[in-house]
Design a protein around this motif. Structure first.
Motif, PDB file in Angstrom:
ATOM      1  N   SER A  52       0.834  -1.198   0.000  1.00  0.00           N
ATOM      2  CA  SER A  52       0.000   0.000   0.000  1.00  0.00           C
ATOM      3  C   SER A  52       0.872   1.252   0.000  1.00  0.00           C
ATOM      4  CB  SER A  52      -0.910   0.010   1.233  1.00  0.00           C
ATOM      5  OG  SER A  52      -1.830  -1.054   1.204  1.00  0.00           O
ATOM      6  N   ALA A  53       1.963   1.207   0.747  1.00  0.00           N
ATOM      7  CA  ALA A  53       2.870   2.358   0.818  1.00  0.00           C
ATOM      8  C   ALA A  53       3.492   2.670  -0.530  1.00  0.00           C
ATOM      9  CB  ALA A  53       3.960   2.090   1.853  1.00  0.00           C
ATOM     10  N   VAL A  54       3.713   1.641  -1.355  1.00  0.00           N
ATOM     11  CA  VAL A  54       4.279   1.846  -2.686  1.00  0.00           C
ATOM     12  C   VAL A  54       3.425   2.832  -3.480  1.00  0.00           C
ATOM     13  CG1 VAL A  54       4.729   0.714  -4.909  1.00  0.00           C
ATOM     14  CG2 VAL A  54       5.417  -0.394  -2.773  1.00  0.00           C
ATOM     15  N   VAL A  55       2.122   2.684  -3.399  1.00  0.00           N
ATOM     16  CA  VAL A  55       1.216   3.548  -4.152  1.00  0.00           C
ATOM     17  C   VAL A  55       1.296   4.981  -3.631  1.00  0.00           C
ATOM     18  CG1 VAL A  55      -1.190   3.973  -4.777  1.00  0.00           C
ATOM     19  CG2 VAL A  55      -0.302   1.626  -4.709  1.00  0.00           C
ATOM     20  N   GLY A  56       1.312   5.148  -2.321  1.00  0.00           N
ATOM     21  CA  GLY A  56       1.397   6.490  -1.755  1.00  0.00           C
ATOM     22  C   GLY A  56       2.679   7.193  -2.147  1.00  0.00           C
ATOM     23  N   LEU A  57       3.800   6.470  -2.108  1.00  0.00           N
ATOM     24  CA  LEU A  57       5.081   7.051  -2.499  1.00  0.00           C
ATOM     25  C   LEU A  57       5.054   7.482  -3.965  1.00  0.00           C
ATOM     26  CD1 LEU A  57       8.081   7.709  -2.045  1.00  0.00           C
ATOM     27  CD2 LEU A  57       8.587   5.313  -2.606  1.00  0.00           C
ATOM     28  N   ALA A  58       4.544   6.628  -4.823  1.00  0.00           N
ATOM     29  CA  ALA A  58       4.522   6.943  -6.251  1.00  0.00           C
ATOM     30  C   ALA A  58       3.695   8.182  -6.547  1.00  0.00           C
ATOM     31  CB  ALA A  58       3.994   5.745  -7.037  1.00  0.00           C
ATOM     32  N   ARG A  59       2.567   8.302  -5.917  1.00  0.00           N
ATOM     33  CA  ARG A  59       1.709   9.461  -6.171  1.00  0.00           C
ATOM     34  C   ARG A  59       2.380  10.747  -5.692  1.00  0.00           C
ATOM     35  NH1 ARG A  59      -3.369   8.721  -7.878  1.00  0.00           N
ATOM     36  NH2 ARG A  59      -4.079  10.671  -6.912  1.00  0.00           N
ATOM     37  N   SER A  60       3.079  10.675  -4.576  1.00  0.00           N
ATOM     38  CA  SER A  60       3.777  11.853  -4.066  1.00  0.00           C
ATOM     39  C   SER A  60       4.935  12.246  -4.977  1.00  0.00           C
ATOM     40  CB  SER A  60       4.290  11.573  -2.651  1.00  0.00           C
ATOM     41  OG  SER A  60       4.929  12.720  -2.111  1.00  0.00           O
ATOM     42  N   LEU A  61       5.739  11.269  -5.409  1.00  0.00           N
ATOM     43  CA  LEU A  61       6.857  11.571  -6.296  1.00  0.00           C
ATOM     44  C   LEU A  61       6.363  12.079  -7.655  1.00  0.00           C
ATOM     45  CD1 LEU A  61       9.290   8.581  -5.606  1.00  0.00           C
ATOM     46  CD2 LEU A  61       9.406  10.913  -4.683  1.00  0.00           C
ATOM     47  N   GLU A  88       7.981   6.478 -24.150  1.00  0.00           N
ATOM     48  CA  GLU A  88       7.308   7.728 -24.464  1.00  0.00           C
ATOM     49  C   GLU A  88       5.877   7.515 -24.927  1.00  0.00           C
ATOM     50  OE1 GLU A  88       8.196  10.982 -23.982  1.00  0.00           O
ATOM     51  OE2 GLU A  88       9.722   9.978 -22.760  1.00  0.00           O
ATOM     52  N   ASP A  89       5.511   6.291 -25.278  1.00  0.00           N
ATOM     53  CA  ASP A  89       4.111   6.027 -25.602  1.00  0.00           C
ATOM     54  C   ASP A  89       3.204   6.247 -24.392  1.00  0.00           C
ATOM     55  OD1 ASP A  89       5.038   5.313 -28.109  1.00  0.00           O
ATOM     56  OD2 ASP A  89       3.717   3.575 -28.273  1.00  0.00           O
ATOM     57  N   ALA A  90       3.797   6.229 -23.197  1.00  0.00           N
ATOM     58  CA  ALA A  90       3.052   6.477 -21.958  1.00  0.00           C
ATOM     59  C   ALA A  90       3.359   7.864 -21.399  1.00  0.00           C
ATOM     60  CB  ALA A  90       3.388   5.411 -20.923  1.00  0.00           C
ATOM     61  N   SER A  91       3.724   8.802 -22.277  1.00  0.00           N
ATOM     62  CA  SER A  91       4.209  10.110 -21.817  1.00  0.00           C
ATOM     63  C   SER A  91       3.163  10.927 -21.079  1.00  0.00           C
ATOM     64  CB  SER A  91       4.751  10.920 -23.000  1.00  0.00           C
ATOM     65  OG  SER A  91       3.722  11.170 -23.944  1.00  0.00           O
ATOM     66  N   GLY A  92       1.898  10.599 -21.241  1.00  0.00           N
ATOM     67  CA  GLY A  92       0.846  11.322 -20.536  1.00  0.00           C
ATOM     68  C   GLY A  92       0.356  10.630 -19.280  1.00  0.00           C
ATOM     69  N   ILE A  93       1.037   9.571 -18.858  1.00  0.00           N
ATOM     70  CA  ILE A  93       0.574   8.774 -17.721  1.00  0.00           C
ATOM     71  C   ILE A  93       1.534   8.940 -16.551  1.00  0.00           C
ATOM     72  CG2 ILE A  93       0.019   6.451 -16.899  1.00  0.00           C
ATOM     73  CD1 ILE A  93      -0.493   5.666 -19.819  1.00  0.00           C
ATOM     74  N   THR A  94       1.034   9.421 -15.425  1.00  0.00           N
ATOM     75  CA  THR A  94       1.840   9.480 -14.206  1.00  0.00           C
ATOM     76  C   THR A  94       0.928   9.475 -12.991  1.00  0.00           C
ATOM     77  OG1 THR A  94       3.760  10.563 -13.173  1.00  0.00           O
ATOM     78  CG2 THR A  94       1.988  12.005 -13.954  1.00  0.00           C
ATOM     79  N   GLY A  95       1.459   9.003 -11.872  1.00  0.00           N
ATOM     80  CA  GLY A  95       0.692   8.936 -10.638  1.00  0.00           C
ATOM     81  C   GLY A  95      -0.404   7.892 -10.659  1.00  0.00           C
ATOM     82  N   GLN A  96      -0.295   6.911 -11.551  1.00  0.00           N
ATOM     83  CA  GLN A  96      -1.362   5.933 -11.745  1.00  0.00           C
ATOM     84  C   GLN A  96      -0.915   4.533 -11.314  1.00  0.00           C
ATOM     85  OE1 GLN A  96      -4.395   7.190 -12.736  1.00  0.00           O
ATOM     86  NE2 GLN A  96      -3.199   9.070 -12.515  1.00  0.00           N
ATOM     87  N   THR A  97      -1.897   3.700 -11.017  1.00  0.00           N
ATOM     88  CA  THR A  97      -1.675   2.296 -10.703  1.00  0.00           C
ATOM     89  C   THR A  97      -2.342   1.433 -11.750  1.00  0.00           C
ATOM     90  OG1 THR A  97      -1.519   2.706  -8.314  1.00  0.00           O
ATOM     91  CG2 THR A  97      -1.995   0.450  -9.011  1.00  0.00           C
ATOM     92  N   GLN A  98      -1.542   0.674 -12.478  1.00  0.00           N
ATOM     93  CA  GLN A  98      -2.071  -0.232 -13.493  1.00  0.00           C
ATOM     94  C   GLN A  98      -2.173  -1.634 -12.921  1.00  0.00           C
ATOM     95  OE1 GLN A  98      -3.226   0.172 -16.879  1.00  0.00           O
ATOM     96  NE2 GLN A  98      -3.934  -1.839 -16.189  1.00  0.00           N
ATOM     97  N   VAL A  99      -3.388  -2.128 -12.799  1.00  0.00           N
ATOM     98  CA  VAL A  99      -3.620  -3.478 -12.307  1.00  0.00           C
ATOM     99  C   VAL A  99      -3.437  -4.466 -13.459  1.00  0.00           C
ATOM    100  CG1 VAL A  99      -5.310  -5.051 -11.292  1.00  0.00           C
ATOM    101  CG2 VAL A  99      -5.172  -2.675 -10.493  1.00  0.00           C
ATOM    102  N   VAL A 100      -2.654  -5.512 -13.212  1.00  0.00           N
ATOM    103  CA  VAL A 100      -2.462  -6.572 -14.195  1.00  0.00           C
ATOM    104  C   VAL A 100      -2.762  -7.885 -13.483  1.00  0.00           C
ATOM    105  CG1 VAL A 100      -0.904  -7.634 -15.860  1.00  0.00           C
ATOM    106  CG2 VAL A 100      -0.659  -5.208 -15.309  1.00  0.00           C
ATOM    107  N   ASP A 101      -4.035  -8.272 -13.472  1.00  0.00           N
ATOM    108  CA  ASP A 101      -4.459  -9.413 -12.661  1.00  0.00           C
ATOM    109  C   ASP A 101      -5.384 -10.372 -13.380  1.00  0.00           C
ATOM    110  OD1 ASP A 101      -6.786  -7.935 -12.769  1.00  0.00           O
ATOM    111  OD2 ASP A 101      -7.194  -8.026 -10.619  1.00  0.00           O
ATOM    112  N   GLY A 102      -5.530 -10.209 -14.696  1.00  0.00           N
ATOM    113  CA  GLY A 102      -6.429 -11.083 -15.433  1.00  0.00           C
ATOM    114  C   GLY A 102      -7.886 -10.887 -15.101  1.00  0.00           C
ATOM    115  N   GLY A 103      -8.194  -9.726 -14.480  1.00  0.00           N
ATOM    116  CA  GLY A 103      -9.599  -9.452 -14.134  1.00  0.00           C
ATOM    117  C   GLY A 103     -10.011  -9.996 -12.780  1.00  0.00           C
TER     118      GLY A 103
END
Length: 252
Positions: free
Chosen positions: A164-173, A235-250
């Motif tokens: 959970s802390a990983v997400v908080g750190l990423a959003r702050s950075l 750079e294809d993801a140049s507009g994406i930051t502060g996000q969490t991408q779930v990769v769990d097969g749904g």
């Protein structure tokens, strides 16, 4: 065939916990992009073998044996990669261990060690490479969390707290460094079938539960995470930051 991102060619990438499992798949994916990859891991035998194999295929890679819980050693390893491969443009904070631990048995020393294993190094690795990214005019940090805290899985409360802390750190950075064109994102894997997972946790009953909960029937593999990591670093993801991408097969 996986996508090719020309902007990643010759970019220096560090992958923590890169000697095996998801980390090794990420290392191989960046090497396939033509990136220069620094591999940080405690497992010297596996890390050396991986880098030697990649070098034999013409890739540029360097292994630095390091216990990521030792922050001075982590900093020294990053300095060594920078000296050999150039300024760090991409950091993949991958290293972790999902050891189970009943709440009633957790002592302060164990708690601190679990946080050091699963979270603390992400902060200090990011701290060490962010000046490079600022000087380069941009960069990408991709940190691995987990769906464990999202689904409220029991049996590993300190691991769940760390992820959970990983997400908080990423959003702050992401907020602090966005003005420097540095993007910081998170990948939250579901159950990825590494050799460790298959050895320790995969049983017919557990696999049946996985198949029932996922939307996709197949087992997820490390390459599923590696492809997302490479995309988020590109750079294809140049507009994406502060996000969490779930990769769990749904699963969620």
């Amino acid at each position: 065939m996986p996508a090719i991102y020309p902007d990643l060619r010759d970019k220096t990438v560090i992958v923590t916990g890169g000697a095996s499992g998801i980390g090794a798949a990420i290392v191989e994916a960046f090497a396939a992009q033509g990136a220069r990859v620094g591999v940080l891991d405690l497992d010297a035998e596996a890390g050396t073998a991986l880098v030697d194999r990649l070098a034999g295929d013409g890739a540029t890679a360097q292994f630095e044996p390091v216990d990521l819980r030792d922050i001075p050693a982590l900093r020294a390893a990053i300095v060594a990669v920078r000296a050999a491969l150039g300024p760090i443009g991409v950091l993949i904070n991958n290293a972790a261990r999902d050891d189970r631990h009943p709440t009633e048995e957790v002592e302060p020393d164990y708690f601190d060690e679990r946080m050091a294993t699963n979270f603390r190094h992400q902060f200090f690795a990011s701290q060490a490479v962010l000046p490079d990214m600022v000087a380069l005019g941009g960069g990408a940090v991709v940190s691995l969390s987990s769906i464990v805290p999202m689904v409220g899985m029991g049996g590993m409360p300190v691991y769940s707290a760390a992820k959970s802390a990983v997400v908080g750190l990423a959003r702050s950075l992401a907020r602090d460094y966005g003005r420097h064109n540095v993007r910081v994102n998170v990948i939250a894997p579901g159950w990825i079938m590494t050799e460790r997972q298959k050895t320790l946790w995969l049983t017919p009953e557990a696999d049946a539960m996985r198949a029932e909960r996922q939307c996709l029937p197949r087992r997820l593999v490390p390459e599923d995470i590696a492809r997302v990591a490479v995309f988020l670093a590109s750079e294809d993801a140049s507009g994406i930051t502060g996000q969490t991408q779930v990769v769990d097969g749904g699963w969620l």
